[in-house]
Design a protein around this motif. Sequence first.
Motif, PDB file in Angstrom:
ATOM      1  N   UNK A 134     -54.380 -34.316  -9.990  1.00 58.08           N
ATOM      2  CA  UNK A 134     -53.372 -32.972 -10.905  1.00 58.08           C
ATOM      3  C   UNK A 134     -52.491 -32.211 -10.119  1.00 58.08           C
ATOM      4  N   UNK A 135     -52.398 -31.985  -8.811  1.00 58.32           N
ATOM      5  CA  UNK A 135     -51.627 -32.025  -7.644  1.00 58.32           C
ATOM      6  C   UNK A 135     -50.493 -32.915  -7.670  1.00 58.32           C
ATOM      7  N   UNK A 136     -50.369 -33.781  -8.281  1.00 57.35           N
ATOM      8  CA  UNK A 136     -49.743 -34.832  -8.704  1.00 57.35           C
ATOM      9  C   UNK A 136     -48.340 -34.552  -9.693  1.00 57.35           C
ATOM     10  N   UNK A 137     -49.736 -33.871 -10.887  1.00 55.08           N
ATOM     11  CA  UNK A 137     -48.350 -33.935 -11.826  1.00 55.08           C
ATOM     12  C   UNK A 137     -48.259 -32.642 -12.575  1.00 55.08           C
ATOM     13  N   UNK A 188     -64.716 -32.575 -15.946  1.00 52.73           N
ATOM     14  CA  UNK A 188     -64.140 -31.961 -16.324  1.00 52.73           C
ATOM     15  C   UNK A 188     -64.133 -29.887 -15.510  1.00 52.73           C
ATOM     16  N   UNK A 189     -64.953 -29.939 -14.976  1.00 53.84           N
ATOM     17  CA  UNK A 189     -65.285 -28.539 -14.160  1.00 53.84           C
ATOM     18  C   UNK A 189     -63.530 -28.814 -13.494  1.00 53.84           C
ATOM     19  N   UNK A 190     -63.239 -29.939 -13.045  1.00 59.74           N
ATOM     20  CA  UNK A 190     -61.467 -29.113 -12.413  1.00 59.74           C
ATOM     21  C   UNK A 190     -60.581 -29.322 -13.067  1.00 59.74           C
ATOM     22  N   UNK A 220     -58.505 -25.540 -13.422  1.00 61.92           N
ATOM     23  CA  UNK A 220     -57.008 -26.114 -12.596  1.00 61.92           C
ATOM     24  C   UNK A 220     -56.186 -26.029 -14.315  1.00 61.92           C
ATOM     25  N   UNK A 221     -56.552 -26.502 -15.353  1.00 60.26           N
ATOM     26  CA  UNK A 221     -55.417 -26.764 -16.336  1.00 60.26           C
ATOM     27  C   UNK A 221     -56.640 -26.238 -17.872  1.00 60.26           C
ATOM     28  N   UNK A 222     -56.788 -24.513 -17.970  1.00 53.51           N
ATOM     29  CA  UNK A 222     -57.198 -24.625 -19.077  1.00 53.51           C
ATOM     30  C   UNK A 222     -55.661 -24.601 -20.488  1.00 53.51           C
ATOM     31  N   UNK A 223     -55.426 -24.462 -19.412  1.00 52.85           N
ATOM     32  CA  UNK A 223     -53.571 -24.698 -20.983  1.00 52.85           C
ATOM     33  C   UNK A 223     -52.983 -25.955 -21.857  1.00 52.85           C
ATOM     34  N   UNK A 224     -53.988 -26.752 -21.115  1.00 54.26           N
ATOM     35  CA  UNK A 224     -54.238 -28.616 -21.959  1.00 54.26           C
ATOM     36  C   UNK A 224     -54.197 -28.335 -23.420  1.00 54.26           C
TER      37      UNK A 224
END
Length: 422
Positions: free
Chosen positions: A148-151, A387-389, A393-397
């Motif tokens: 996730x950090x990478x993108x 899915x927890x992460x 971290x990306x709730x607006x996906x």
Amino acid sequence: MTTPASTPAPAPGRTPAPNPAHTATDFDVTADWHVADPYPFLRRLRHEQPVFWSDHLKMWVLTRYDDVRAAYRDHTRFSSVGSLTLSRTLTDEVKETLGEHRSFLDNFAANLDPPRHTAIRRAISRAFTPRAVERLGDDFRTKVDAAIDAVLPAGRADFVADLAHPPSARLAAVFIGVPPEDEQRVKRWVLSWFQLFLSPQPPDRQRELAQDFLKYLDYIDRLVTERRAEPRDDFVSLMAELVPHDLSHREVVETISALLLGGNYTVPNGLSNAVYRLLRDRRDWEALLADPSLIPGMVEETLRVDGASLGSFRTTTTDVTLHGVTIPAGAQVLLHADSAGHDETVFPDPERFDMRRANARDHMVFGYGVHHCVGAALSRLKMKIAFERLTTRLPGLRLPPQRVAYRRSLVGRGLTGLRVEW
């Protein structure tokens, strides 16, 4: 490097109507219409021809839940020996190039019956104790966050390539004992294995993939030899110490090779399928954000409904008669777990995605009986953690407009790519 052939998935919210002209003779898991949406067709087969011969696979197919489950349990009549030898689509030239390796995985646990299966499974299980699985889960959480950090700064990604595959592939490599500098080569060889044995390829491409596959086997063989001489804290060393008294060198090589294959396939496919389904209907994604306790049930439901595994292959040891059809001794049989997961006699309204479905876990994506996947607990944990992460971290996906495609495969349902934004 080329990718497996693909076909567009149905548009979000729309399912193609079943073609009443299709019969069991049209059963072809790599056909465009079948890859796009096989479930109306499979429902008709469960009602009309629950047991049938497939010219495409050159084997018999069981489609009903009760029949599939019973066959999984009955290893005396439905033998696993040779069940993973899927070289029937290879050219004679490539079979000659592969030599004895055209029957690769003959010595892997999933390809054996008791008592030899029991001995190898017991050896593998040493690495999947509850404490070990928990520790691997912690490592996987770190790898998901790194992906996730990478993108994250870009605001967009290919979910399949950037978020689903890297954490699982890296965890599998670390667990097995593949050095970091070799991870990309191993990942490429694993993809070549899948394309060579489990999806139709033209002759020229088969030749290329066969060379990669032989390099893969040679690499694992040398890795086992090195760990026997200088053990480390990894799965290769754990298995290598069993040679030659408990397991043969080849049994260890094939076990390690197969587990690397699983780490690069089942969970990434399951994650990508789940994200595609959840984001097609924002209500499901929003429900998950509001109540993370739904995640375990969602994982089981997406495994059931989206065909992360087509099923398993068996060989009959005697004539078997089901529903008035006799399968002769020595015939190969597909236990169609994907169809079983949509059997309306077990899962009411089976095409409806229901994160609260009480019996979703009764699917057979991980097999059943003595051949239930030894890594199932880890796979479930990895999907739960992912899915927890993601929800944290990306709730607006969200999904931008696109046409997605599924791979043509003899073993499972997975997307070739999925563009996401946040």
